[in-house]
Design a protein around this motif. Structure first.
Motif, PDB file in Angstrom:
ATOM      1  N   PRO A 233       9.459  56.703 113.170  1.00  0.00           N
ATOM      2  CA  PRO A 233       9.613  56.164 111.816  1.00  0.00           C
ATOM      3  C   PRO A 233       9.559  54.652 111.747  1.00  0.00           C
ATOM      4  N   GLN A 234       8.889  53.967 112.700  1.00  0.00           N
ATOM      5  CA  GLN A 234       8.856  52.514 112.709  1.00  0.00           C
ATOM      6  C   GLN A 234       8.021  51.931 111.590  1.00  0.00           C
ATOM      7  N   GLN A 235       7.210  52.729 110.925  1.00  0.00           N
ATOM      8  CA  GLN A 235       6.283  52.205 109.921  1.00  0.00           C
ATOM      9  C   GLN A 235       6.980  51.381 108.846  1.00  0.00           C
ATOM     10  N   ARG A 236       8.261  51.707 108.563  1.00  0.00           N
ATOM     11  CA  ARG A 236       8.937  51.056 107.440  1.00  0.00           C
ATOM     12  C   ARG A 236       9.562  49.722 107.829  1.00  0.00           C
TER      13      ARG A 236
ATOM     14  N   LEU B 215       3.385  48.650 123.142  1.00  0.00           N
ATOM     15  CA  LEU B 215       3.834  49.981 122.738  1.00  0.00           C
ATOM     16  C   LEU B 215       5.339  50.010 122.565  1.00  0.00           C
ATOM     17  N   GLY B 216       5.790  50.610 121.468  1.00  0.00           N
ATOM     18  CA  GLY B 216       7.216  50.844 121.259  1.00  0.00           C
ATOM     19  C   GLY B 216       7.521  52.329 121.344  1.00  0.00           C
ATOM     20  N   ARG B 217       8.809  52.662 121.215  1.00  0.00           N
ATOM     21  CA  ARG B 217       9.257  54.059 121.248  1.00  0.00           C
ATOM     22  C   ARG B 217       8.703  54.795 122.472  1.00  0.00           C
ATOM     23  N   THR B 218       8.777  54.152 123.620  1.00  0.00           N
ATOM     24  CA  THR B 218       8.220  54.761 124.818  1.00  0.00           C
ATOM     25  C   THR B 218       9.085  55.915 125.313  1.00  0.00           C
TER      26      THR B 218
ATOM     27  N   VAL C 226       1.932  46.247 127.403  1.00  0.00           N
ATOM     28  CA  VAL C 226       3.353  46.038 127.686  1.00  0.00           C
ATOM     29  C   VAL C 226       4.130  47.069 126.868  1.00  0.00           C
ATOM     30  N   THR C 227       5.173  47.649 127.445  1.00  0.00           N
ATOM     31  CA  THR C 227       5.982  48.601 126.695  1.00  0.00           C
ATOM     32  C   THR C 227       7.298  47.960 126.279  1.00  0.00           C
ATOM     33  N   PHE C 228       7.723  48.299 125.079  1.00  0.00           N
ATOM     34  CA  PHE C 228       9.050  47.905 124.608  1.00  0.00           C
ATOM     35  C   PHE C 228       9.963  49.088 124.930  1.00  0.00           C
ATOM     36  N   GLY C 229      10.452  49.100 126.167  1.00  0.00           N
ATOM     37  CA  GLY C 229      11.212  50.223 126.681  1.00  0.00           C
ATOM     38  C   GLY C 229      10.623  50.673 128.004  1.00  0.00           C
TER      39      GLY C 229
ATOM     40  N   SER D 133      16.055  62.858 122.544  1.00  0.00           N
ATOM     41  CA  SER D 133      16.077  62.805 124.005  1.00  0.00           C
ATOM     42  C   SER D 133      14.687  62.500 124.556  1.00  0.00           C
ATOM     43  N   GLY D 134      14.674  61.927 125.758  1.00  0.00           N
ATOM     44  CA  GLY D 134      13.415  61.622 126.416  1.00  0.00           C
ATOM     45  C   GLY D 134      12.960  60.192 126.216  1.00  0.00           C
ATOM     46  N   GLN D 135      13.604  59.465 125.284  1.00  0.00           N
ATOM     47  CA  GLN D 135      13.309  58.049 125.081  1.00  0.00           C
ATOM     48  C   GLN D 135      14.344  57.259 125.882  1.00  0.00           C
TER      49      GLN D 135
END
Length: 261
Positions: A71-74, A127-130, A148-151, A192-194
């Motif tokens: 839901p990062q779009q907002r 990338l986010g929400r990895t 690069v990942t944010f996470g 879970s998993g993040q």
């Protein structure tokens, strides 16, 4: 005002176009005083390089892509807003720009990434929400495409990443709520998993075990205002000292909307 091109810049300086082009690339074949004069005049006239032409010549776009997944779009997270603002500013310092791509559903994200890579829409991706095991990361590694990942991920020794210390954040949040001596405490985290969500839960649960001040349970929900509101609608009850430890402010805003009704 019409865009200033290399030809106009060259005519103003009284030199040929190739000299201007080389000077702007800091080519040593052009005398240092000429390079300085070209740069000064380019700045005065507001010259900006044509990104499309540069991409055709050198295969580079001058852009870095950021992929937003639901839901990062907002743009609900101030942390992510600050990340985007800082990225844009730092890229601007080196004459690059930030391009934001938004997936409407999680299933769209791999296709968007493939398009960015194969259609050469950017030179790199953030990338986010990895996920711990993230197929997007596997694809980018296979293609040797900069990212690069944010996470962190299960392969964070194989790629660049940046991460907030969510374990410490969970511990601090749980400790702050425990000080109010609730009768019950619920840790509300992302699915879970993040890795960031798992770390947050681990830190909060560890702190509550150390303090032993209230019964604790953990719930995993979609990390958004709507997700927080829906969860609160079911779990908020009047006249109860029930504390909720929310991983992100967007979830907490959802709780506030529910409580306000």
């Amino acid at each position: 005002m019409a865009r200033v091109g290399l030809k106009q810049l060259a005519e103003t300086l009284g030199v040929d176009v190739s000299t201007v082009s080389r000077a702007l690339r800091n080519d040593a074949r052009v005398k240092s005083e000429t390079r300085e004069r070209v740069r000064d005049e380019a700045a005065r006239l507001g010259y900006r390089p044509n990104a499309a032409a540069q991409a055709l010549r050198g295969g580079r776009t001058g852009r870095v892509a950021v992929l937003l997944s639901p839901p990062q779009q907002r743009f609900a997270s101030p942390v992510f807003q600050e990340l985007l603002a800082t990225l844009a500013r730092r890229l601007g310092d080196v004459s690059m720009s930030l391009a934001v791509f938004a997936a409407q559903t999680r299933s769209e994200a791999p296709d968007i990434i493939r398009s960015i890579v194969e259609d050469k829409l950017a030179d790199g991706i953030v990338l986010g929400r990895t996920l711990v095991d993230d197929p997007r990361v596997d694809y980018l590694r296979e293609r040797a495409f900069p990212f690069v990942t944010f996470g962190r991920t299960a392969h964070d020794d194989k790629h660049s990443w940046v991460e907030i210390d969510y374990r410490e954040a969970g511990m601090l949040a749980a400790q702050a709520l425990a000080d109010s001596k609730p009768d019950r405490l619920t840790i509300v985290s992302a699915l879970s998993g993040q890795r960031f969500a798992d770390n947050y839960v681990a830190g909060a649960e560890e702190m509550m075990r150390m303090l032993s001040v209230a019964p604790v349970d953990t719930r995993r929900i979609e990390m958004s205002e709507d997700g927080g509101e829906a969860f609160a609608d079911i779990n908020l009850a009047p006249k109860q000292r029930h504390a909720f430890c929310c991983i992100q402010d967007s979830v907490a805003f959802g709780f506030l909307r529910s409580a306000a009704r």
